[in-house]
Design a protein around this motif. Structure first.
Motif, PDB file in Angstrom:
ATOM      1  N   LEU A  15       0.823  -1.210   0.000  1.00 44.10           N
ATOM      2  CA  LEU A  15       0.000   0.000   0.000  1.00 44.10           C
ATOM      3  C   LEU A  15       0.859   1.263   0.000  1.00 44.10           C
ATOM      4  O   LEU A  15       0.612   2.211  -0.732  1.00 44.10           O
ATOM      5  CB  LEU A  15      -0.932   0.015   1.209  1.00 44.10           C
ATOM      6  CG  LEU A  15      -2.193  -0.842   1.127  1.00 44.10           C
ATOM      7  CD1 LEU A  15      -2.931  -0.826   2.451  1.00 44.10           C
ATOM      8  CD2 LEU A  15      -3.108  -0.357   0.013  1.00 44.10           C
ATOM      9  N   ASN A  16       1.883   1.252   0.853  1.00 44.10           N
ATOM     10  CA  ASN A  16       2.729   2.436   0.985  1.00 44.10           C
ATOM     11  C   ASN A  16       3.601   2.681  -0.239  1.00 44.10           C
ATOM     12  O   ASN A  16       4.105   3.782  -0.441  1.00 44.10           O
ATOM     13  CB  ASN A  16       3.611   2.331   2.227  1.00 44.10           C
ATOM     14  CG  ASN A  16       2.800   2.478   3.507  1.00 44.10           C
ATOM     15  OD1 ASN A  16       1.806   3.188   3.526  1.00 44.10           O
ATOM     16  ND2 ASN A  16       3.223   1.810   4.577  1.00 44.10           N
ATOM     17  N   SER A  17       3.765   1.624  -1.039  1.00 42.83           N
ATOM     18  CA  SER A  17       4.548   1.794  -2.260  1.00 42.83           C
ATOM     19  C   SER A  17       3.741   2.516  -3.335  1.00 42.83           C
ATOM     20  O   SER A  17       4.288   3.032  -4.305  1.00 42.83           O
ATOM     21  CB  SER A  17       4.995   0.419  -2.798  1.00 42.83           C
ATOM     22  OG  SER A  17       3.883  -0.323  -3.273  1.00 42.83           O
ATOM     23  N   LEU A  18       2.400   2.536  -3.132  1.00 41.89           N
ATOM     24  CA  LEU A  18       1.544   3.241  -4.089  1.00 41.89           C
ATOM     25  C   LEU A  18       1.645   4.751  -3.884  1.00 41.89           C
ATOM     26  O   LEU A  18       1.631   5.244  -2.765  1.00 41.89           O
ATOM     27  CB  LEU A  18       0.077   2.810  -3.914  1.00 41.89           C
ATOM     28  CG  LEU A  18      -0.233   1.337  -4.174  1.00 41.89           C
ATOM     29  CD1 LEU A  18      -1.679   1.048  -3.823  1.00 41.89           C
ATOM     30  CD2 LEU A  18       0.039   0.970  -5.619  1.00 41.89           C
ATOM     31  N   LYS A  19       1.786   5.474  -4.962  1.00 37.33           N
ATOM     32  CA  LYS A  19       1.903   6.922  -4.854  1.00 37.33           C
ATOM     33  C   LYS A  19       0.532   7.600  -4.882  1.00 37.33           C
ATOM     34  O   LYS A  19       0.421   8.798  -4.674  1.00 37.33           O
ATOM     35  CB  LYS A  19       2.775   7.466  -5.989  1.00 37.33           C
ATOM     36  CG  LYS A  19       4.223   7.001  -5.889  1.00 37.33           C
ATOM     37  CD  LYS A  19       5.087   7.639  -6.961  1.00 37.33           C
ATOM     38  CE  LYS A  19       6.536   7.193  -6.829  1.00 37.33           C
ATOM     39  NZ  LYS A  19       7.401   7.802  -7.858  1.00 37.33           N
ATOM     40  N   ASP A  20      -0.494   6.776  -5.149  1.00 39.08           N
ATOM     41  CA  ASP A  20      -1.844   7.322  -5.189  1.00 39.08           C
ATOM     42  C   ASP A  20      -2.500   7.231  -3.814  1.00 39.08           C
ATOM     43  O   ASP A  20      -2.109   6.432  -2.959  1.00 39.08           O
ATOM     44  CB  ASP A  20      -2.707   6.569  -6.201  1.00 39.08           C
ATOM     45  CG  ASP A  20      -2.231   6.804  -7.626  1.00 39.08           C
ATOM     46  OD1 ASP A  20      -1.686   7.896  -7.884  1.00 39.08           O
ATOM     47  OD2 ASP A  20      -2.384   5.901  -8.462  1.00 39.08           O
ATOM     48  N   ASP A  21      -3.506   8.045  -3.640  1.00 34.30           N
ATOM     49  CA  ASP A  21      -4.277   8.039  -2.402  1.00 34.30           C
ATOM     50  C   ASP A  21      -5.180   6.804  -2.367  1.00 34.30           C
ATOM     51  O   ASP A  21      -5.873   6.506  -3.333  1.00 34.30           O
ATOM     52  CB  ASP A  21      -5.114   9.325  -2.353  1.00 34.30           C
ATOM     53  CG  ASP A  21      -6.208   9.257  -1.311  1.00 34.30           C
ATOM     54  OD1 ASP A  21      -5.962   8.678  -0.244  1.00 34.30           O
ATOM     55  OD2 ASP A  21      -7.296   9.790  -1.577  1.00 34.30           O
ATOM     56  N   LEU A  22      -5.176   6.090  -1.257  1.00 35.70           N
ATOM     57  CA  LEU A  22      -6.032   4.911  -1.105  1.00 35.70           C
ATOM     58  C   LEU A  22      -6.400   4.767   0.361  1.00 35.70           C
ATOM     59  O   LEU A  22      -5.552   4.891   1.251  1.00 35.70           O
ATOM     60  CB  LEU A  22      -5.310   3.648  -1.585  1.00 35.70           C
ATOM     61  CG  LEU A  22      -6.174   2.395  -1.762  1.00 35.70           C
ATOM     62  CD1 LEU A  22      -7.169   2.596  -2.887  1.00 35.70           C
ATOM     63  CD2 LEU A  22      -5.301   1.184  -2.050  1.00 35.70           C
ATOM     64  N   LEU A  23      -7.689   4.507   0.623  1.00 40.76           N
ATOM     65  CA  LEU A  23      -8.178   4.420   2.002  1.00 40.76           C
ATOM     66  C   LEU A  23      -9.145   3.249   2.113  1.00 40.76           C
ATOM     67  O   LEU A  23     -10.000   3.061   1.247  1.00 40.76           O
ATOM     68  CB  LEU A  23      -8.900   5.727   2.361  1.00 40.76           C
ATOM     69  CG  LEU A  23      -9.204   5.987   3.840  1.00 40.76           C
ATOM     70  CD1 LEU A  23      -7.930   6.318   4.584  1.00 40.76           C
ATOM     71  CD2 LEU A  23     -10.178   7.167   3.963  1.00 40.76           C
ATOM     72  N   VAL A  24      -8.972   2.443   3.204  1.00 42.80           N
ATOM     73  CA  VAL A  24      -9.861   1.306   3.442  1.00 42.80           C
ATOM     74  C   VAL A  24     -10.515   1.486   4.809  1.00 42.80           C
ATOM     75  O   VAL A  24      -9.827   1.710   5.807  1.00 42.80           O
ATOM     76  CB  VAL A  24      -9.096  -0.029   3.406  1.00 42.80           C
ATOM     77  CG1 VAL A  24     -10.050  -1.203   3.648  1.00 42.80           C
ATOM     78  CG2 VAL A  24      -8.373  -0.194   2.077  1.00 42.80           C
ATOM     79  N   THR A  35      -2.631   4.849   2.495  1.00 43.51           N
ATOM     80  CA  THR A  35      -1.287   5.053   1.952  1.00 43.51           C
ATOM     81  C   THR A  35      -0.705   6.337   2.536  1.00 43.51           C
ATOM     82  O   THR A  35      -1.422   7.180   3.091  1.00 43.51           O
ATOM     83  CB  THR A  35      -1.337   5.188   0.427  1.00 43.51           C
ATOM     84  OG1 THR A  35      -2.128   6.330   0.085  1.00 43.51           O
ATOM     85  CG2 THR A  35      -1.951   3.952  -0.232  1.00 43.51           C
ATOM     86  N   GLN A  36       0.585   6.490   2.378  1.00 49.91           N
ATOM     87  CA  GLN A  36       1.248   7.710   2.834  1.00 49.91           C
ATOM     88  C   GLN A  36       0.705   8.926   2.070  1.00 49.91           C
ATOM     89  O   GLN A  36       0.625  10.023   2.611  1.00 49.91           O
ATOM     90  CB  GLN A  36       2.765   7.605   2.621  1.00 49.91           C
ATOM     91  CG  GLN A  36       3.476   6.668   3.583  1.00 49.91           C
ATOM     92  CD  GLN A  36       3.503   7.229   5.008  1.00 49.91           C
ATOM     93  OE1 GLN A  36       3.245   8.409   5.241  1.00 49.91           O
ATOM     94  NE2 GLN A  36       3.822   6.355   5.966  1.00 49.91           N
TER      95      GLN A  36
END
Length: 459
Positions: A15-24, A35-36
């Motif tokens: 998840l943290n490797s993704l540069k996009d915003d993501l929320l669960v 994600t960061q």
């Protein structure tokens, strides 16, 4: 071969490797994963984000609205525009995740920062309105017949009118121009505008008597797309909005219905309005001028014109004299229009002395407009260079002028007319010296000025 084993730590690293915003989140709105990039968007430390609920963050103003409750309510994929407390606009998409029973137990959301896109959209919308305004203003200018340069003011009364107009031009005071039909109230309004600090902005003329009362609101305030049957599909900017920064001139204001008078009064007081079918409050800055050939005070007494609107418009009344009141301008105006239309239609025309007799003795109930229209007609319809009495319309040839008094003494009418013309040119020569300046002030061509001075032996 060893089977790969996925751990919680692996999931977080992915998840943290993704540069996009993501929320669960859970079905209760508790944040399980993020994600960061999410923490950076909302400017919250990552460790303080996990375990919080979206309801708490929304109540604290971190963002609004929260997408999880919307997804739970609609039970489907949802996309909304979300605002953050840092002034950003996010396009957020929420996706429901169901368990084996078909119940939602997770909501996954991701977003894109669209702040710049929305700003650009707003800018383009304003530019579109501005382009519409400029386009309509150009069309309005094309319809102008004569410019304010056509003002002739040798007569004392007309000079006083222009002096008053000049005096009020540099302040945004409401002016009411009063006078008979055809005296040139529109030209005076343009004269005031051209001398004002708003001269580089639009001059929008609204003929209140020419617009059907049922369509006045739509034409004056504009309308949104689909407001009524037959409306322009993209909507339309109104005349009031076109006057932004400039001058709004309401001609024949006495023709307005009482219903439209109320709407006009509200605009004058608040300088804001709604387009027909619109919900967006629009503000407009303009200088107001109005004109009428009616006696508004009498209409007020007859309950046909609102008294409060009358007082709003009548802050500075300016009377524009009729052509009979400013007889000293008649000859200069005749020469001005003759020269103007001769140049416009590329037809050199001169007036026979007998024609001048008819023009000078005519009562001109239609004032300057009637004079202008007649001269234009004569220039266009006369086949020869010299315009004679036979070229005059029948109504001008057959009218009786027996009630006009002349100081004939021993002179004929032709001699009287020549004396008047001679006096005009004598005064013009003394005042303006050069034939170029004389021609400019009398509204004639320079060769005509030279010929007339020679005729009357004026050096």
């Amino acid at each position: 071969m060893k089977q790969a084993v996925s751990t919680t730590t692996d999931a977080e690293e992915i998840l943290n490797s993704l540069k996009d915003d993501l929320l669960v989140t859970t079905e209760q709105g508790v944040i399980l994963r993020a994600t960061q990039a999410t923490a950076e968007i909302y400017q919250i430390p990552y460790e303080k984000l996990i375990g919080r609920t979206v309801y708490e963050l929304e109540s604290e103003g971190i963002f609004s609205p929260a997408i999880t409750p919307i997804v739970l309510k609609k039970k489907e994929k949802v996309t909304i525009v979300q605002s953050t407390n840092k002034g950003k606009k996010l396009l957020v998409t929420g996706i429901p995740v169901v368990d084996k029973r078909g119940e939602i137990h997770r909501v996954v959301s991701y977003s894109h920062d669209v702040t710049e896109l929305l700003t650009m959209k707003s800018y383009l919308s304003k530019m579109e309105d501005e382009m519409t305004r400029v386009k309509d203003e150009i069309q309005s200018l094309k319809k102008e017949h004569l410019s304010a340069d056509g003002l002739i003011a040798e007569d004392k009364k007309m000079k006083m009118t222009l002096q008053m107009a000049k005096q009020v031009s540099d302040v945004d005071v409401n002016v009411l121009l009063l006078g008979e039909s055809g005296v040139g109230k529109s030209l005076i309004a343009k004269y005031i505008h051209n001398l004002s600090p708003r001269k580089k902005k639009p001059f929008i003329e609204v003929n209140c008597g020419a617009i059907p009362q049922s369509l006045f609101e739509a034409e004056f305030f504009g309308y949104e797309a689909g407001s009524f049957t037959g409306a322009n599909r993209s909507g339309k900017m109104g005349l009031a909005e076109l006057a932004e920064g400039g001058t709004l001139f309401l001609d024949e204001v006495g023709e307005l219905s009482l219903e439209n008078q109320v709407k006009l009064l509200k605009l004058i007081q608040e300088k804001q309005f709604y387009r027909v079918g619109g919900t967006k409050l629009r503000k407009v800055d303009f200088r107001l001028l109005a004109a009428t050939n009616q006696h508004l005070q009498e209409l007020v007494e007859q309950k046909l014109f609102r008294e409060d609107l009358y007082f709003r418009l009548n802050v500075v009344p300016i009377h524009v004299p009729s052509l009979q009141e400013r007889s000293g301008d008649l000859v200069p105006l005749i020469y001005y229009f003759l020269d103007y239309f001769s140049q416009k239609y590329h037809r050199t025309r001169e007036l026979d002395d007998a024609v001048m007799e008819h023009l000078i003795t005519h009562k001109w109930k239609g004032n300057v407009r009637e004079l202008m229209n007649l001269i234009e007609r004569l220039v266009v319809t006369t086949p020869s260079q010299l315009i004679s009495v036979d070229n005059l319309p029948e109504s001008y040839r057959s009218e009786s002028n027996s009630d006009i008094v002349y100081h004939l003494e021993s002179n004929s009418l032709k001699e009287i007319l020549e004396k008047v013309e001679s006096k005009v040119f004598q005064q013009a020569k003394e005042k303006f010296i050069t034939t170029t300046k004389i021609a400019e002030k009398l509204g004639i061509s320079q060769p005509t000025a030279v010929r007339k001075l020679k005729k009357y032996h004026i050096d």
